[in-house]
Design an enzyme around this catalytic site. Structure first.
Site, short mmCIF file in Angstrom:
data_model
loop_
_atom_site.label_atom_id
_atom_site.label_comp_id
_atom_site.label_asym_id
_atom_site.label_seq_id
_atom_site.Cartn_x
_atom_site.Cartn_y
_atom_site.Cartn_z
N CYS A 318 9.98 15.04 -70.29
CA CYS A 318 9.63 14.76 -68.89
C CYS A 318 10.59 13.73 -68.29
O CYS A 318 11.80 13.93 -68.32
CB CYS A 318 8.17 14.32 -68.80
SG CYS A 318 7.52 14.17 -67.12
N VAL A 319 10.08 12.62 -67.79
CA VAL A 319 10.93 11.63 -67.12
C VAL A 319 11.96 11.05 -68.09
O VAL A 319 13.08 10.70 -67.70
CB VAL A 319 10.06 10.51 -66.51
CG1 VAL A 319 9.23 9.81 -67.56
CG2 VAL A 319 10.91 9.49 -65.78
#
Length: 584
Positions: A318-319
């Protein structure tokens, strides 16, 4: 449930009451449409040059209102005189899967069947009304659609005690105890400022979650580095370091033993390291994205020196996957790209042009609110949890309102939802810049538009072998958005589309025998073309990733000396899962 009203004739609404409530629902729809038009017109008058909104008398809105009243009249006729009315249309696939109305009484009891159909009618016309707006940009229409969908979910009759047959039945059967139990649950949630999703005390980090054996071998003000103990005599020569998202706890990849990606990877003969991020506090008020990129570089360097290896495999989730892309671009700019043997991306975006529903939260007003909520320099993780819950409000908010507040049911133990509620705080300075620079302005895909440590970032310079995984039903990092990384990186790349979403699509061990994944070795330009020519494989994509990883370095070595946590140059600071994962 069919005999719910048999005990008293007074319990069954008479004709006058039904006519009244039909008028109320229709009038509510009309008021909402007129109010929305009025607010839009006021906004347009206050902002010259804003999109034109059709006037109340425009053909589009007139047709929309006529359709609503025609459908409403048909529904009413079907209720009062079923024999003479036009037969109801067959139930759609979406209606059949709607768990809110799974109880038989929603169809078998005429009163609740009418409530359900009335709600679906109003919901359908509200959403169609948004789609019918003209002179509105796609972005504005998407924001309106998201808001309308949230309102539609909130006004479901399943969310109110008197219009939910299951709640009525439970209340009669328990003499109201369900409502008292539900009130207790609700007050507890108000007290802690967060919606409960799973049974309290059922799970504990280090007891039945995050139990893969290992040691913390490094601790910085931003992260702990965990090295896991090998379970095989020989291991791959090139180790693996995993960067989880710092908006959640790392143990999403180390849930119960049977679901743990970390445990499974160790069992495959991989030396695994995990970065465990510190939950932000006031001491991190000046932390920015550069610091997270620097932390990834530091972790890579630490492992290379500890094990005496030239390069490491990496995973970014993800991030942290977005950040890993920046880290690769930074290393490429420095001429140090060979320090990373491969990069795997779990549901990670680098091009945010189609970043999904989270873009509805990146407005000037929302950014100002985040600043106001962060007076000490960090954002309470409960706000982020609430944001993610809103993305799936029907499942993560209203489902629990019905089951645990209205029905008074006990919470079921669920490891994934325990993790979901185990929030981490975020450095607000970094968070605001991340939302504005990436989600709003989409700077990372523009060569030279962003820099880290004085180096301009250019993703098109990244030639590191990459494995890119996306979730077909991902609502946080849509597959179409994740796909765009294939247009930027210049090295060998394998794209895999997994069944399910942002979490279940990743945490899918082979032993579960669930879902599927799609691969396509042909050179294609779009996700649609990828899917059209893809081969489907049942089960987990983890073995496919393992084969790919081994193809980028099959050499192995004995699991001795520094391959044992704490036995090398870095002494053990404590047992896994460490201190940071437990910090509030």
């Amino acid at each position: 449930m069919a005999d719910l009203h048999d005990d008293s004739a007074a319990a069954t609404p008479d004709l006058a009451q039904l006519q009244h409530w039909t008028w109320v629902m229709g009038r509510a729809q009309q008021m909402m449409m007129e109010s929305g038009i009025g607010m839009a017109e006021m906004g347009r008058a206050a902002q010259p040059g804003a999109p034109q909104v059709p006037p109340v008398g425009s053909p589009e809105l007139v047709r929309q209102m006529q359709d609503f009243w025609t459908d409403n009249l048909t529904l009413w006729q079907r209720f009062v005189d079923p024999a003479a009315a036009v037969p109801a249309p067959p139930q759609s696939e979406g209606d059949a899967r709607d768990r809110r109305f799974k109880a038989a009484a929603w169809r078998d009891d005429p009163w609740f069947d009418w409530i359900r159909r009335s709600y679906n009618l109003i919901a359908d016309h509200m959403l169609r009304g948004v789609d019918a707006l003209e002179g509105v940009s796609d972005k504005q229409k998407e924001q309106l659609r998201f808001a309308a969908k949230g309102l539609v979910d909130a006004m479901s009759p399943s969310n109110f005690p008197l219009t939910n047959p299951e709640v009525v039945e439970r209340t009669i059967a328990t003499k109201g105890q369900n409502l008292l139990d539900g009130l207790k649950n609700m007050l507890a949630d108000i007290g802690k400022g967060q919606l409960t999703h799973t049974a309290e005390g059922a799970f504990e980090v280090g007891r039945n979650l995050a139990t893969t054996p290992g040691k913390v071998v490094k601790r910085t003000p931003l992260y702990e580095l965990i090295q896991y103990a090998p379970t095989t005599e020989r291991v791959l020569a090139t180790p693996l370091v995993i960067f989880p998202p710092w908006i959640n706890r790392f143990y999403i990849l180390d849930l119960t033993p049977e679901k743990s990606f970390i445990r499974w990877a160790v069992e495959q003969g991989i030396t695994v390291f995990m970065v465990s991020w510190k939950s932000a506090d006031a001491s991190m008020k000046d932390v920015v994205w550069d610091d997270y990129v620097a932390a990834q570089v530091d972790a890579v360097e630490t492992i290379r020196e500890l094990l005496g290896v030239p390069a490491v495999h990496t995973i970014g989730y993800c991030v942290a996957g977005t950040t890993l892309a920046a880290t690769l671009a930074l290393l490429a700019a420095r001429g140090e790209a060979d320090k990373v043997a491969s990069a795997t991306f779990f549901t990670a975006q680098v091009d945010f042009a189609q970043a999904g529903e989270l873009q509805n939260f990146v407005t000037d007003e929302q950014l100002a609110l985040i600043g106001a909520l962060s007076p000490q320099g960090f954002l309470d993780g409960r706000y982020m949890a609430a944001t993610f819950n809103l993305l799936r409000g029907r499942d993560l908010i209203w489902n629990y309102v019905t089951n645990n507040y209205l029905l008074g049911a006990d919470y079921a133990p669920f490891d994934l939802l325990h993790w979901n509620g185990d929030t981490t705080n975020l450095p607000s300075k970094w968070h605001l810049a991340y939302l504005s620079d990436l989600y709003r302005d989409n700077l990372l895909v523009q060569p030279g538009a962003m820099s880290v440590a004085g180096e301009a970032l250019d993703l098109t310079r990244v030639t590191t072998p990459a494995y890119v995984q996306a979730g077909r039903e991902d609502h946080i990092a849509p597959a179409e958005s994740v796909w765009k990384i294939t247009h930027l990186f210049r090295g060998p790349l394998r794209f895999v589309l997994a069944g399910s979403g942002h979490i279940a699509g990743v945490v899918n061990p082979p032993s579960a025998g669930k879902y599927q994944y799609w691969t396509n070795d042909a050179a294609v330009d779009s996700l649609d073309a990828f899917v059209a020519g893809a081969s489907e494989t049942k089960g987990s994509w983890w073995p496919d990733w393992l084969a790919w990883l081994r193809a980028h370095g099959a050499e192995d070595t004995e699991a001795v000396a520094a391959r044992l946590p704490g036995e090398g140059a870095l002494p053990a600071l404590g047992d896994a899962p460490g201190e940071y994962v437990r910090a509030r």
